[in-house]
Design a protein around this motif. Sequence first.
Motif, PDB file in Angstrom:
ATOM      1  N   GLU A 212       0.807  -1.215   0.000  1.00 29.94           N
ATOM      2  CA  GLU A 212       0.000   0.000   0.000  1.00 29.94           C
ATOM      3  C   GLU A 212       0.845   1.273   0.000  1.00 29.94           C
ATOM      4  O   GLU A 212       0.453   2.293  -0.555  1.00 29.94           O
ATOM      5  CB  GLU A 212      -0.939   0.005   1.212  1.00 29.94           C
ATOM      6  CG  GLU A 212      -1.966  -1.128   1.180  1.00 29.94           C
ATOM      7  CD  GLU A 212      -2.764  -1.212   2.460  1.00 29.94           C
ATOM      8  OE1 GLU A 212      -2.450  -0.442   3.413  1.00 29.94           O
ATOM      9  OE2 GLU A 212      -3.694  -2.033   2.536  1.00 29.94           O
ATOM     10  N   ARG A 213       2.023   1.229   0.630  1.00 26.03           N
ATOM     11  CA  ARG A 213       2.844   2.438   0.748  1.00 26.03           C
ATOM     12  C   ARG A 213       4.109   2.366  -0.117  1.00 26.03           C
ATOM     13  O   ARG A 213       5.091   3.039   0.166  1.00 26.03           O
ATOM     14  CB  ARG A 213       3.217   2.667   2.212  1.00 26.03           C
ATOM     15  CG  ARG A 213       2.027   2.881   3.116  1.00 26.03           C
ATOM     16  CD  ARG A 213       2.426   3.097   4.557  1.00 26.03           C
ATOM     17  NE  ARG A 213       3.053   1.926   5.138  1.00 26.03           N
ATOM     18  CZ  ARG A 213       3.439   1.832   6.412  1.00 26.03           C
ATOM     19  NH1 ARG A 213       3.249   2.851   7.230  1.00 26.03           N
ATOM     20  NH2 ARG A 213       4.009   0.733   6.874  1.00 26.03           N
ATOM     21  N   MET A 214       4.053   1.578  -1.167  1.00 21.45           N
ATOM     22  CA  MET A 214       5.235   1.376  -1.997  1.00 21.45           C
ATOM     23  C   MET A 214       5.611   2.637  -2.763  1.00 21.45           C
ATOM     24  O   MET A 214       6.785   3.019  -2.850  1.00 21.45           O
ATOM     25  CB  MET A 214       4.966   0.224  -2.972  1.00 21.45           C
ATOM     26  CG  MET A 214       6.158  -0.215  -3.778  1.00 21.45           C
ATOM     27  SD  MET A 214       5.758  -1.647  -4.792  1.00 21.45           S
ATOM     28  CE  MET A 214       5.556  -2.924  -3.548  1.00 21.45           C
ATOM     29  N   PHE A 215       4.612   3.312  -3.330  1.00 16.84           N
ATOM     30  CA  PHE A 215       4.841   4.511  -4.131  1.00 16.84           C
ATOM     31  C   PHE A 215       4.271   5.745  -3.419  1.00 16.84           C
ATOM     32  O   PHE A 215       3.459   5.636  -2.510  1.00 16.84           O
ATOM     33  CB  PHE A 215       4.176   4.364  -5.497  1.00 16.84           C
ATOM     34  CG  PHE A 215       4.754   3.249  -6.339  1.00 16.84           C
ATOM     35  CD1 PHE A 215       5.842   3.467  -7.162  1.00 16.84           C
ATOM     36  CD2 PHE A 215       4.201   1.974  -6.293  1.00 16.84           C
ATOM     37  CE1 PHE A 215       6.370   2.440  -7.935  1.00 16.84           C
ATOM     38  CE2 PHE A 215       4.721   0.943  -7.069  1.00 16.84           C
ATOM     39  CZ  PHE A 215       5.816   1.182  -7.888  1.00 16.84           C
ATOM     40  N   ASN A 216       4.712   6.920  -3.871  1.00 18.29           N
ATOM     41  CA  ASN A 216       4.205   8.205  -3.359  1.00 18.29           C
ATOM     42  C   ASN A 216       4.360   8.300  -1.844  1.00 18.29           C
ATOM     43  O   ASN A 216       3.500   8.831  -1.146  1.00 18.29           O
ATOM     44  CB  ASN A 216       2.725   8.412  -3.718  1.00 18.29           C
ATOM     45  CG  ASN A 216       2.311   7.736  -5.006  1.00 18.29           C
ATOM     46  OD1 ASN A 216       3.038   7.780  -5.992  1.00 18.29           O
ATOM     47  ND2 ASN A 216       1.154   7.100  -5.010  1.00 18.29           N
ATOM     48  N   THR A 217       5.465   7.790  -1.332  1.00 18.45           N
ATOM     49  CA  THR A 217       5.668   7.713   0.119  1.00 18.45           C
ATOM     50  C   THR A 217       7.041   8.259   0.475  1.00 18.45           C
ATOM     51  O   THR A 217       8.010   8.039  -0.252  1.00 18.45           O
ATOM     52  CB  THR A 217       5.543   6.260   0.603  1.00 18.45           C
ATOM     53  OG1 THR A 217       4.239   5.775   0.299  1.00 18.45           O
ATOM     54  CG2 THR A 217       5.778   6.151   2.103  1.00 18.45           C
TER      55      THR A 217
ATOM     56  N   ILE B 114       9.748  16.650  -4.282  1.00 22.25           N
ATOM     57  CA  ILE B 114      10.550  15.444  -4.043  1.00 22.25           C
ATOM     58  C   ILE B 114       9.768  14.457  -3.192  1.00 22.25           C
ATOM     59  O   ILE B 114       9.678  13.267  -3.515  1.00 22.25           O
ATOM     60  CB  ILE B 114      11.879  15.817  -3.356  1.00 22.25           C
ATOM     61  CG1 ILE B 114      12.745  16.663  -4.282  1.00 22.25           C
ATOM     62  CG2 ILE B 114      12.636  14.561  -2.938  1.00 22.25           C
ATOM     63  CD1 ILE B 114      14.016  17.188  -3.632  1.00 22.25           C
ATOM     64  N   GLU B 115       9.174  14.940  -2.107  1.00 24.23           N
ATOM     65  CA  GLU B 115       8.531  14.037  -1.159  1.00 24.23           C
ATOM     66  C   GLU B 115       7.231  13.451  -1.694  1.00 24.23           C
ATOM     67  O   GLU B 115       6.861  12.323  -1.350  1.00 24.23           O
ATOM     68  CB  GLU B 115       8.286  14.757   0.159  1.00 24.23           C
ATOM     69  CG  GLU B 115       9.584  15.144   0.860  1.00 24.23           C
ATOM     70  CD  GLU B 115       9.379  15.728   2.236  1.00 24.23           C
ATOM     71  OE1 GLU B 115      10.314  15.663   3.044  1.00 24.23           O
ATOM     72  OE2 GLU B 115       8.280  16.261   2.502  1.00 24.23           O
ATOM     73  N   ARG B 116       6.522  14.207  -2.556  1.00 27.06           N
ATOM     74  CA  ARG B 116       5.268  13.710  -3.111  1.00 27.06           C
ATOM     75  C   ARG B 116       5.460  12.929  -4.411  1.00 27.06           C
ATOM     76  O   ARG B 116       4.495  12.402  -4.963  1.00 27.06           O
ATOM     77  CB  ARG B 116       4.305  14.879  -3.361  1.00 27.06           C
ATOM     78  CG  ARG B 116       3.810  15.550  -2.088  1.00 27.06           C
ATOM     79  CD  ARG B 116       3.021  16.810  -2.414  1.00 27.06           C
ATOM     80  NE  ARG B 116       2.543  17.477  -1.213  1.00 27.06           N
ATOM     81  CZ  ARG B 116       1.299  17.343  -0.724  1.00 27.06           C
ATOM     82  NH1 ARG B 116       0.431  16.558  -1.334  1.00 27.06           N
ATOM     83  NH2 ARG B 116       0.946  17.976   0.380  1.00 27.06           N
ATOM     84  N   ALA B 117       6.685  12.858  -4.889  1.00 23.71           N
ATOM     85  CA  ALA B 117       6.958  12.146  -6.136  1.00 23.71           C
ATOM     86  C   ALA B 117       6.658  10.660  -5.990  1.00 23.71           C
ATOM     87  O   ALA B 117       6.679  10.103  -4.887  1.00 23.71           O
ATOM     88  CB  ALA B 117       8.416  12.358  -6.540  1.00 23.71           C
TER      89      ALA B 117
END
Length: 789
Positions: free
Chosen positions: A311-316, A413-416
């Motif tokens: 669930e938290r693999m991307f956009n994390t 960067i953080e929301r990428a």
Amino acid sequence: MAEAHQAVAFQFTITPEGIDLQLSYQALNQIYLSGVRSWKKRFSRLRNSVIKGVYPASPSSWLFVVIAILATMYMRSDPSMGLIKMIQQHLPLSLHVSLSTQGQTMLSALVFSTLLWLSLILALRFCLKLLLSYHQWMFEQHGRVSNTTKVWVTLLRLLSSRKPLLYSYQTSLPHLPVPPIKDTVSRYLKSARPLLTDPEFKRMTELADRFESNLGNRLQRYLKLKALWATNYVSDWWEEYIYLRGRGPIMVNSNYYGMDFLYVTPTPIQAARAGNTITALLLYRRKVNREELKPSRVPGTVIPLCAAQCERMFNTTRTPGVETDVLQHWQDSEFVAVYHKGRFFRLWVYTAGRLLSPREIEHQIQRILDDLSPPQPGEEKLGALTAGERVPWFHTREQHFSSGINKRSLDSIERAAFFVTLDDEEQGMSGEDPAGNLDRYAKSLLHGKCYDRWFDKSFSIVIYKNGKSGLNAEHSWADAPTVAHLWEYTLATDAFQLGYTEDGHCKGDVDRSLPSPQRLAWDIPSEVQAQACSSLAVAQALADDVDCHVFPFREFGKGRIKKLRVSPDAFIQIGLQLAYFRDRGGFCLTYEASMTRLFREGRTETVRSCSNESCAFVRALESGEAEDQCRRLFKLASERHQNLYRLAMTGDGIDRHLFCLYVVSKYLGVESPFLKEVLSEPWRLSTSQTPVQQMELFDLKNHPDFISLGGGFGPVADDGYGVSYIIVGEDMINFHVSSKHSCGETDSHRFGAQISKALQDILTLLAADAKTSSSSSKGSTQPQSKKLL
């Protein structure tokens, strides 16, 4: 800038003639298509929620139940035994007025059918949960399956016959049980026995007995209460106290890496490799979002594993705090962050609601590579803030990145979706020094220059100048098997599905009107630059101290080991014990990671590989005892290791239970000498196997060179070793060994040589017995054949 103009949907100016309104239809179209894509994703999530919400049934089964009930009523029979009439009597008065008697009956039948359908779903889900709670199959000998297990497999196949979505099994997975405290203490003392002298073991036994009879039972009650309330009594505390509360650098100490193919590089063009790699990762994200990935299962079985870590693999990203860090996750992101030669870029990977083609992403990456603009003051080494201590990074972030231009750029960067580094170095095995090149390749992925990775991101992809690739992953959000699954898919999709043209470029067409990637703008004051330099100094000292050694073990693999009827993992772990004994002259507390994903939100458990049985075998072999005796002891050690691994997988491990008891004691403000001593013991040998989970993606028969090196991690103890290994195919095992130069007693290359020798010595010992058995069996069958003739 072109992208800035396209971002404006309309402009207006005030003239003497009035207001002049100028609409940008292209921008409005982009907004429309983006909205359509967003609503499609919402609809897809809603549909998937319904499908997995009724699993193992299907939404269409509701219609079947309704038709069955109505057909039964048509035959003048009441399948509800009076419940339909009762529902009809309790319908709102307005429905009694507006509906005929027949209409009221039909509505009541629909309500009853729906309730019956929901009850059946709950019953099926309860049965599935009971079936998944059965773990005795794991302890049965190979080839000797009990009737109970055969019936269990049949029922499980029946209930799992429908094609599940990624998260379909989540609500049916059992909760992790709390082991009896007596069993945990007993198993701990057994694991500690080979590492303690007689007086030390006597003292530890007394501590354990006092803990079990007094404080332990009190802590256990609180833990059982949490297990009743929480989905998993371990995972949230493990994530917070083991990972997020660490105040030291996460680089090397926590983050780990994954490598590219060993022998081949699909293309030498950096931008092309980046284009296919980014595309493959985004295709994987699409599968995760749509839940199209098949749920992971125990290899060779139908038993599902928990998929919560996906669930938290991307956009994390992991954001720093004073006492604890926080994991931030966003639902979606249409861009990736890119770093090249000290500059940060935001690269949009969607246009007009569609994913850019690999060739278009290559084109955009090439624009970044061709950009010769210099870094802004303080920009080049800004990433070092994520590599150093966490508290200084928190204060710097709060003071200088909470508003304005710095916040917007940091958000990019953080929301990428993820972070991409276009490295200006060349890495890989090729060259005049293949062994040394692999070691340098590992160190580069583990820490790089300490400022050219963003270590807070869930994972960062590294694309080297010569087309080699790799990744660096943050550890708190998931464990290595989850990232390995992603990386396997990425490598296979890149090489075998997307592919390259004859000249090494990505396939597909290019829309030349795409706006250029956006340079991120910064206003970095001298205080931030000073802190970045300070964090870089801390990180650089840590990086320089790491001694990495990567080597492919080609003498034999799991094919030869399995012919000896030995578990490959047990074989390797006992080999590591033998290697450590030869290297350091004794034994140590050994950590082997095992998963607990048979349970909901399960993560890992520790297999204490250093056992009484493994130590007895090593001592016997090193003291020159008879080969038959050594083989007998090896068999006992192998069986013991397999049993320990099974106990860990099925919730009967030692260390997570003791860890949670320790956390409860801290919340209650009570001290336990036993728990304090147990949790302060150093893991001087920390090991982990990287599983190959999707062999169907790799055709090793026709493409034998496309094998992965796996990945590795830094040493856990200052005077210890970190060992990661991946069993590739039938004839190779790749090892990653790490230690610290500052410890005079460890040496990664020396230990690697000891591992190779230990494995070969064990195989020689076991193979001699196999040859003897084979020759004796031939001798015994030959006379019989003569008699038959």
